[in-house]
Design an enzyme around this catalytic site. Sequence first.
Site, PDB file in Angstrom:
ATOM      1  N   HIS A   9       0.827  -1.208   0.000  1.00  0.00           N
ATOM      2  CA  HIS A   9       0.000   0.000   0.000  1.00  0.00           C
ATOM      3  C   HIS A   9       0.864   1.263   0.000  1.00  0.00           C
ATOM      4  O   HIS A   9       2.025   1.251   0.425  1.00  0.00           O
ATOM      5  CB  HIS A   9      -0.924   0.019   1.221  1.00  0.00           C
ATOM      6  CG  HIS A   9      -0.192   0.023   2.532  1.00  0.00           C
ATOM      7  ND1 HIS A   9       0.370   1.154   3.071  1.00  0.00           N
ATOM      8  CD2 HIS A   9       0.080  -0.975   3.404  1.00  0.00           C
ATOM      9  CE1 HIS A   9       0.951   0.866   4.216  1.00  0.00           C
ATOM     10  NE2 HIS A   9       0.801  -0.438   4.441  1.00  0.00           N
ATOM     11  N   GLU A  87      -1.651  -6.932   7.252  1.00  0.00           N
ATOM     12  CA  GLU A  87      -0.331  -6.725   7.849  1.00  0.00           C
ATOM     13  C   GLU A  87      -0.173  -7.662   9.048  1.00  0.00           C
ATOM     14  O   GLU A  87      -1.170  -8.149   9.601  1.00  0.00           O
ATOM     15  CB  GLU A  87      -0.218  -5.265   8.288  1.00  0.00           C
ATOM     16  CG  GLU A  87       1.064  -4.878   9.012  1.00  0.00           C
ATOM     17  CD  GLU A  87       2.315  -5.089   8.174  1.00  0.00           C
ATOM     18  OE1 GLU A  87       2.675  -6.265   7.977  1.00  0.00           O
ATOM     19  OE2 GLU A  87       2.932  -4.104   7.749  1.00  0.00           O
TER      20      GLU A  87
END
Length: 249
Positions: A9, A87
């Site tokens: 990202h 994550e």
Amino acid sequence: MYKVVLIRHGESVWNKENKFTGWSDVDLSEKGNEEALKAGKQLKKDGFTFDLAYTSVLKRAIKTLWNVLNTMDLLWTPVVKDWRLNERHYGALQGLNKAETAAKYGEEQVKIWRRSYDIAPMALDENDERYPGKEARYSGLLKGEIPLAECLKDTVARVVPYWGKEVVPQIKAGKKIIIAAHGNSLRALVKYLDNISDSNIVNLNIPTAMPLVYELDENLKAVKNYYLGDPEAVKKAMETVASQGKVKK
């Protein structure tokens, strides 16, 4: 020969503030949005196209993917969102400033928490407001599936099976795939694809919003990988990621 594109990202608000993020659902910064748009332009310029996309259930990855696909005029592309691409969970470190944490515990300890393979940070308590089990998006998970803290080994244990079960069959079916995820979920996948040792993985840093292309043979083994764009910019971005856990001078 198959190709798959991985992309971390763009810069998030907490990346900008140098905070441990993990499963905290923070947004992209203005720079992060711009990085994602730039990545989309680069992919389009280099002739890439996609007909299936994967991402996590965290908005910074979802919005990065949206920006990339929008720039490429590929918003019709089916998108699969899955928590297993999240994550790694940073436990009780989530929300803390990395440099301040390094000043308190030492740079070496913070590097171990950030980059080691099998050492997790301090765990969250289930009563902590940051506990993911309180969120509707994880309501379908069993209690034992919701982490209180993770090391990279834990992240590998969810990312790699997902790759094998969900992504690999689609690649073999001829789908052109992009995966928009996170620094550590992608480190987990890269470790597997490149067969990186537990000790060497500590040195791997993945920059924000720079497309990483993997070429795979007929057995889905990595033949080569490369970042798109300016090599110097990639190197500088990697160095920026590596320096985040150091004491601010």
